[in-house]
Write a protein that holds these residues in place. Structure first.
Motif, PDB file in Angstrom:
ATOM      1  N   PHE A   1       0.810  -1.215   0.000  1.00  0.00           N
ATOM      2  CA  PHE A   1       0.000   0.000   0.000  1.00  0.00           C
ATOM      3  C   PHE A   1       0.844   1.267   0.000  1.00  0.00           C
ATOM      4  O   PHE A   1       0.388   2.336  -0.433  1.00  0.00           O
ATOM      5  N   ALA A   2       2.087   1.183   0.495  1.00  0.00           N
ATOM      6  CA  ALA A   2       2.934   2.369   0.600  1.00  0.00           C
ATOM      7  C   ALA A   2       3.272   2.955  -0.763  1.00  0.00           C
ATOM      8  O   ALA A   2       3.722   4.110  -0.845  1.00  0.00           O
ATOM      9  N   ARG A   3       3.045   2.197  -1.843  1.00  0.00           N
ATOM     10  CA  ARG A   3       3.282   2.727  -3.185  1.00  0.00           C
ATOM     11  C   ARG A   3       2.263   3.800  -3.553  1.00  0.00           C
ATOM     12  O   ARG A   3       2.427   4.492  -4.556  1.00  0.00           O
ATOM     13  N   GLN A   4       1.245   3.963  -2.761  1.00  0.00           N
ATOM     14  CA  GLN A   4       0.257   5.017  -2.996  1.00  0.00           C
ATOM     15  C   GLN A   4       0.612   6.304  -2.258  1.00  0.00           C
ATOM     16  O   GLN A   4      -0.143   7.279  -2.324  1.00  0.00           O
ATOM     17  N   LEU A   5       1.759   6.307  -1.584  1.00  0.00           N
ATOM     18  CA  LEU A   5       2.112   7.418  -0.705  1.00  0.00           C
ATOM     19  C   LEU A   5       3.518   7.926  -0.982  1.00  0.00           C
ATOM     20  O   LEU A   5       4.393   7.167  -1.392  1.00  0.00           O
ATOM     21  N   ALA A   6       3.721   9.203  -0.745  1.00  0.00           N
ATOM     22  CA  ALA A   6       5.061   9.767  -0.635  1.00  0.00           C
ATOM     23  C   ALA A   6       5.363   9.891   0.850  1.00  0.00           C
ATOM     24  O   ALA A   6       4.592  10.504   1.595  1.00  0.00           O
ATOM     25  N   ILE A   7       6.458   9.278   1.299  1.00  0.00           N
ATOM     26  CA  ILE A   7       6.809   9.247   2.719  1.00  0.00           C
ATOM     27  C   ILE A   7       8.196   9.850   2.895  1.00  0.00           C
ATOM     28  O   ILE A   7       9.149   9.412   2.242  1.00  0.00           O
TER      29      ILE A   7
ATOM     30  N   ALA B   1      10.940   3.708  20.334  1.00  0.00           N
ATOM     31  CA  ALA B   1       9.908   3.160  19.451  1.00  0.00           C
ATOM     32  C   ALA B   1       9.001   4.296  18.987  1.00  0.00           C
ATOM     33  O   ALA B   1       7.880   4.478  19.477  1.00  0.00           O
ATOM     34  N   GLU B   2       9.512   5.065  18.033  1.00  0.00           N
ATOM     35  CA  GLU B   2       8.765   6.221  17.527  1.00  0.00           C
ATOM     36  C   GLU B   2       9.203   6.527  16.108  1.00  0.00           C
ATOM     37  O   GLU B   2      10.394   6.480  15.788  1.00  0.00           O
ATOM     38  N   LEU B   3       8.242   6.850  15.256  1.00  0.00           N
ATOM     39  CA  LEU B   3       8.509   7.243  13.877  1.00  0.00           C
ATOM     40  C   LEU B   3       7.689   8.486  13.562  1.00  0.00           C
ATOM     41  O   LEU B   3       6.516   8.584  13.957  1.00  0.00           O
ATOM     42  N   THR B   4       8.286   9.427  12.848  1.00  0.00           N
ATOM     43  CA  THR B   4       7.609  10.666  12.452  1.00  0.00           C
ATOM     44  C   THR B   4       7.944  10.938  10.993  1.00  0.00           C
ATOM     45  O   THR B   4       9.121  10.901  10.608  1.00  0.00           O
ATOM     46  N   ALA B   5       6.940  11.207  10.184  1.00  0.00           N
ATOM     47  CA  ALA B   5       7.192  11.425   8.761  1.00  0.00           C
ATOM     48  C   ALA B   5       6.132  12.320   8.146  1.00  0.00           C
ATOM     49  O   ALA B   5       4.978  12.352   8.591  1.00  0.00           O
ATOM     50  N   TRP B   6       6.558  13.046   7.131  1.00  0.00           N
ATOM     51  CA  TRP B   6       5.626  13.741   6.256  1.00  0.00           C
ATOM     52  C   TRP B   6       5.067  12.730   5.258  1.00  0.00           C
ATOM     53  O   TRP B   6       5.822  11.936   4.692  1.00  0.00           O
ATOM     54  N   ILE B   7       3.756  12.771   5.037  1.00  0.00           N
ATOM     55  CA  ILE B   7       3.118  11.808   4.134  1.00  0.00           C
ATOM     56  C   ILE B   7       2.129  12.555   3.234  1.00  0.00           C
ATOM     57  O   ILE B   7       1.395  13.442   3.688  1.00  0.00           O
ATOM     58  N   ARG B   8       2.137  12.169   1.980  1.00  0.00           N
ATOM     59  CA  ARG B   8       1.211  12.753   1.012  1.00  0.00           C
ATOM     60  C   ARG B   8       0.688  11.639   0.108  1.00  0.00           C
ATOM     61  O   ARG B   8       1.447  10.756  -0.299  1.00  0.00           O
ATOM     62  N   PHE B   9      -0.592  11.679  -0.210  1.00  0.00           N
ATOM     63  CA  PHE B   9      -1.177  10.717  -1.143  1.00  0.00           C
ATOM     64  C   PHE B   9      -0.790  11.106  -2.561  1.00  0.00           C
ATOM     65  O   PHE B   9      -0.977  12.265  -2.968  1.00  0.00           O
TER      66      PHE B   9
END
Length: 261
Positions: free
Chosen positions: A130-136, A151-159
């Motif tokens: 599914f991550a192929r539908q997103l820019a991470i 145990a933490e992750l932070t990211a900019w995400i765009r469809f």
């Protein structure tokens, strides 16, 4: 209560995850089905809870439920999703009108570089189709399968399809980052979601938002084969859109075909 007319959809294979459809995407589809059938846009959604009983496969997914139990300003809908005659998820959605009241922001957006200053990340396709539908674009030094200290992750995400940030999109975003335990691990293991509860904020009452969203997920506790993850979603201008908590099953065996990073 009056029964809801049964509706059905098929999950786009682009939204596949470990063993079936991506949980956040399925929850968003359930919200859309319930909202369109019951609420009609009269009240914004305030909360969505989804319990996952079995992986959702390529079979038609049927949503059914009951007409909302209504109060003066709220409506609560209970729904079930089933495939091939068997229940695969159940949940509830709370809709509520806005009203004047105090404001408080206990979850300000973290101070991180903007998406234009962050390096893109591609998650392994065999683990997260599914991550192929997103820019991470990770916004901190914490990366999946990097063996970090927290145990933490932070990211900019765009469809990538340019969809706006509305309530169903925000629900999906609460679950698109890897389980936060991945920030500490070097070998992937399945950590499926058993239950996801998302609270939507009044930032969505004003309409949709555009562009990038900042998403953070962190594990609050893990033990005895279970983990509790909290996540938050902010718009690009720093407005909190959603808070979520999910219960996950931590499986002992590594994912098939996985290798150490």
């Amino acid at each position: 209560m009056t029964a809801m007319t049964d509706t059905h959809i098929r999950i786009d294979p682009k939204w596949w995850s470990w063993e079936g459809a991506h949980g956040g995407h399925v929850a968003a589809l359930a919200l859309t089905a319930v909202r369109d059938r019951f609420a009609g846009g009269a009240h914004p959604v305030r909360m969505l809870t989804t319990h996952y009983l079995a992986p959702v496969d390529e079979s038609p997914l049927h949503f059914s439920g009951t007409a909302p139990a209504t109060g003066r300003r709220t409506a609560t809908c209970v729904f079930t999703g089933h495939q091939n005659g068997e229940p695969v998820l159940l949940g509830s959605a709370l809709f509520g009108a806005g009203r004047p009241g105090p404001s408080h922001d206990g979850h300000p957006a973290p101070q991180v570089p903007g998406p234009q200053d962050c390096v893109p990340l591609e998650l392994p396709e065999e683990l997260s189709p599914f991550a192929r539908q997103l820019a991470i674009r990770p916004a901190t030094d914490d990366l999946p399968l990097a063996g970090g200290d927290k145990a933490e992750l932070t990211a900019w995400i765009r469809f990538l399809d340019g969809r706006a940030l509305d309530a169903p999109t925000a629900v999906t975003l609460t679950d698109v980052l890897p389980p936060a335990l991945y920030a500490r691990w070097r070998t992937p293991c399945p950590v499926p979601t058993a239950e996801l509860t998302v609270h939507l904020t009044d930032a969505l009452d004003d309409g949709t938002h555009e562009g990038w969203a900042l998403v953070r997920i962190r594990t609050e506790h893990a033990g005895n084969g279970w983990a509790v993850d909290d996540s938050a979603v902010w718009s690009a201008d720093g407005r909190l859109l959603a808070l979520a908590r999910q219960s996950r099953v931590v499986r002992a065996q590594p994912a098939a075909g996985s290798v150490n990073s």
